[in-house]
Write an enzyme that holds these catalytic residues in place. Structure first.
Site, PDB file in Angstrom:
ATOM      1  CD  GLN A 182     -10.210 -10.041  36.868  1.00 55.72           C
ATOM      2  OE1 GLN A 182     -10.756 -10.907  37.976  1.00 55.72           O
ATOM      3  NE2 GLN A 182      -9.424  -9.573  37.134  1.00 55.72           N
ATOM      4  CB  THR A 247      15.134  -9.628  25.594  1.00 52.50           C
ATOM      5  OG1 THR A 247      16.533  -9.752  24.357  1.00 52.50           O
ATOM      6  CG2 THR A 247      15.978 -11.046  26.110  1.00 52.50           C
ATOM      7  CB  CYS A 335      -8.049   0.692  34.976  1.00 55.42           C
ATOM      8  SG  CYS A 335      -7.527  -0.686  34.763  1.00 55.42           S
TER       9      CYS A 335
HETATM   10  C1  LIG Z   1      -6.326  -6.971  35.267  1.00 54.55           C
HETATM   11  C2  LIG Z   1      -7.247  -7.351  33.480  1.00 54.55           C
HETATM   12  C3  LIG Z   1      -6.570  -6.871  32.431  1.00 54.55           C
HETATM   13  C4  LIG Z   1      -4.946  -5.819  31.820  1.00 54.55           C
HETATM   14  O1  LIG Z   1      -4.146  -7.374  32.306  1.00 54.55           O
HETATM   15  P1  LIG Z   1      -2.743  -6.215  32.886  1.00 54.55           P
HETATM   16  O2  LIG Z   1      -1.801  -7.648  33.131  1.00 54.55           O
HETATM   17  O3  LIG Z   1      -2.712  -5.389  34.859  1.00 54.55           O
HETATM   18  O4  LIG Z   1      -2.358  -5.962  32.066  1.00 54.55           O
HETATM   19  C5  LIG Z   1      -6.935  -6.882  31.373  1.00 54.55           C
HETATM   20  N1  LIG Z   1      -8.423  -7.838  31.187  1.00 54.55           N
HETATM   21  C6  LIG Z   1      -9.000  -7.788  32.147  1.00 54.55           C
HETATM   22  C7  LIG Z   1      -9.907  -8.565  32.548  1.00 54.55           C
HETATM   23  C8  LIG Z   1      -8.030  -7.573  33.377  1.00 54.55           C
HETATM   24  O5  LIG Z   1      -9.148  -7.974  34.781  1.00 54.55           O
END
Ligand SMILES: *Cc1c(COP(=O)(O)O)cnc(C)c1O
Length: 410
Positions: A182, A247, A335
């Protein structure tokens, strides 16, 4: 819904790509199709784009170019950091420390490690979501091999005291991982000054493409007194110096680098603009809406994050009603929005379960305008009032069980 009027205030879940990044990615999908490991000139060209991208991304966090390892996501970077350190150092110790407000991409790997015999300490946080440095220091034992504490929380925006954490980790010779997905490109990060050993980031939270992430690994994973401190979690064809074989997505990574270049140039003025819009929302809501409060720290928070609590109603209903008004928002973590459990982050900052259901996260982005915020602030009080009129949880009414409340709306 008229698509052109739709206002996107869920930039913490993911961001739209910056048009300049789309142009860069498209160009490289067309031109840079080689496998960066191939010996021929098309492959060499891909290798050069890859190295230039690595260089650009490294400079954003004051890292060495060779300490950047590309992954397919933030989640994958977190998993490599956690399982990689646990696997390599299990003889050294089986104790790990994390905060109780980590993203599921960190929390769930640790829960899995617990099943495999590791001991995990979940550090509590205060009402703002900040960990306590003394608690951290007291939790460290001779068996501690890894500390994971996120740079900034994805739900409530609180920024942790990363430099202090890094200093403690260094003093006690423990590896320090931070999930900076973030914070990366939104606030200044310096891996040397903050004594970070491992850092995860993802392009799609930064106006870059989805499915592209990176893990910073200090000194390519070699540490004095430890030797190599991290194992890969996948085995294959040797890409990314064996840390992440497969890759390499060179066009996506070139887009990630473009997103970082733009973030570097625009961070300062973007932070200023976002903080002004953020505080405008917070001040308006708290002043004009009854029984509304801010979740997270008032100032030590991400410039683009607002998390408001509204008593007597559910966040999900607010999100759906706002969507009907042409505004995208969130209850918190993308999520967890499909589960009925209250957010572990809001519970950890001390909210009662019934209040934890009434949260709304608004995350501002590069393409958010002042007019967007004004429109949102015009609609918000009506949405809240309308929902409270039909809510079974009005003042003085005893709180019903979660199930009753949830069923009421479904
Ligand atoms: C979005 C997020 C993730 C996951 O990242 P992805 O690229 O969607 O796998 C992990 N940690 C934090 C703090 C996030 O905001």
């Amino acid at each position: 819904m008229n698509d052109s009027k739709y206002i996107y205030l869920d930039n913490a879940a993911t961001t739209p790509m910056d048009p300049r990044v789309i142009e860069e990615v498209t160009k490289h999908f067309r031109e840079t199709y080689g496998n960066s490991s191939s010996l021929h000139s098309v492959g060499q060209k891909a290798g050069q784009v890859l190295n230039k991208s690595r260089e650009m991304i490294a400079t954003l966090i004051n890292a060495n170019r060779d300490d950047i390892f590309f992954t397919s996501s933030g989640t994958e970077a977190d998993n490599i950091a956690i399982f990689g350190v646990a696997s390599k150092n299990k003889e050294r110790g089986n104790h790990i420390i994390m905060s109780s407000i980590e993203h599921h991409a960190v929390e769930n790997p640790y829960k899995e490690l617990e099943k495999r015999g590791f001991k995990v300490t979940f550090l509590p946080v205060d009402n703002y979501g900040l960990i306590n440095i003394k608690d951290l220091e007291n939790a460290i034992t001779k068996k501690t091999i890894l500390i994971s504490i996120m740079f900034a929380n994805n739900e409530i925006g609180t920024i942790e005291p990363i430099k202090e954490i890094g200093t403690i980790a260094k003093t006690h010779d423990v590896i320090f991982h931070t999930d900076a997905v973030q914070a990366f490109g939104k606030v200044p990060i310096d891996v040397d000054d903050m004594k970070i050993d491992l850092l995860s980031a993802a392009a799609h939270k930064l106006y870059g493409p989805k499915g592209v992430g990176m893990l910073y690994i200090r000194n390519k994973g070699v540490r004095e007194g430890w030797g190599k401190f991290i194992d890969p979690i996948m085995y294959g064809g040797g890409h990314e110096r064996d840390m992440r074989p497969s890759t390499v997505n060179v066009p996506g990574i070139a887009g990630f680098a473009k997103a970082v270049e733009i973030a570097k140039e625009e961070m300062e003025k973007e932070m200023e603009r976002h903080i002004r819009l953020r505080d405008k929302i917070i001040n308006f809501a708290i002043t004009n809406i009854e029984d509304c409060y801010l979740n997270g720290h008032p100032t030590q928070r991400l410039p683009n994050n607002v998390n408001l609590g509204f008593k007597y109603i559910e966040g999900e209903s607010i999100v759906l009603d706002l969507d009907g008004e042409g505004i995208a928002s969130s209850t918190g973590s993308a999520c967890s929005s499909k589960s009925l459990d209250p957010s572990h982050v809001l519970l950890a900052i001390g909210l009662k379960p019934e209040d934890a259901h009434g949260s709304l996260r608004i995350s501002i982005g590069r393409f958010t305008t002042e007019e967007d915020i004004d429109y949102f602030l015009e609609k918000l009080p009506y949405v809240i009032e309308r929902l409270r009129k039909i809510s079974p949880l009005k003042k003085g009414v005893k709180y019903m069980s979660n199930e009753t409340v949830v069923n009421h709306h479904h």
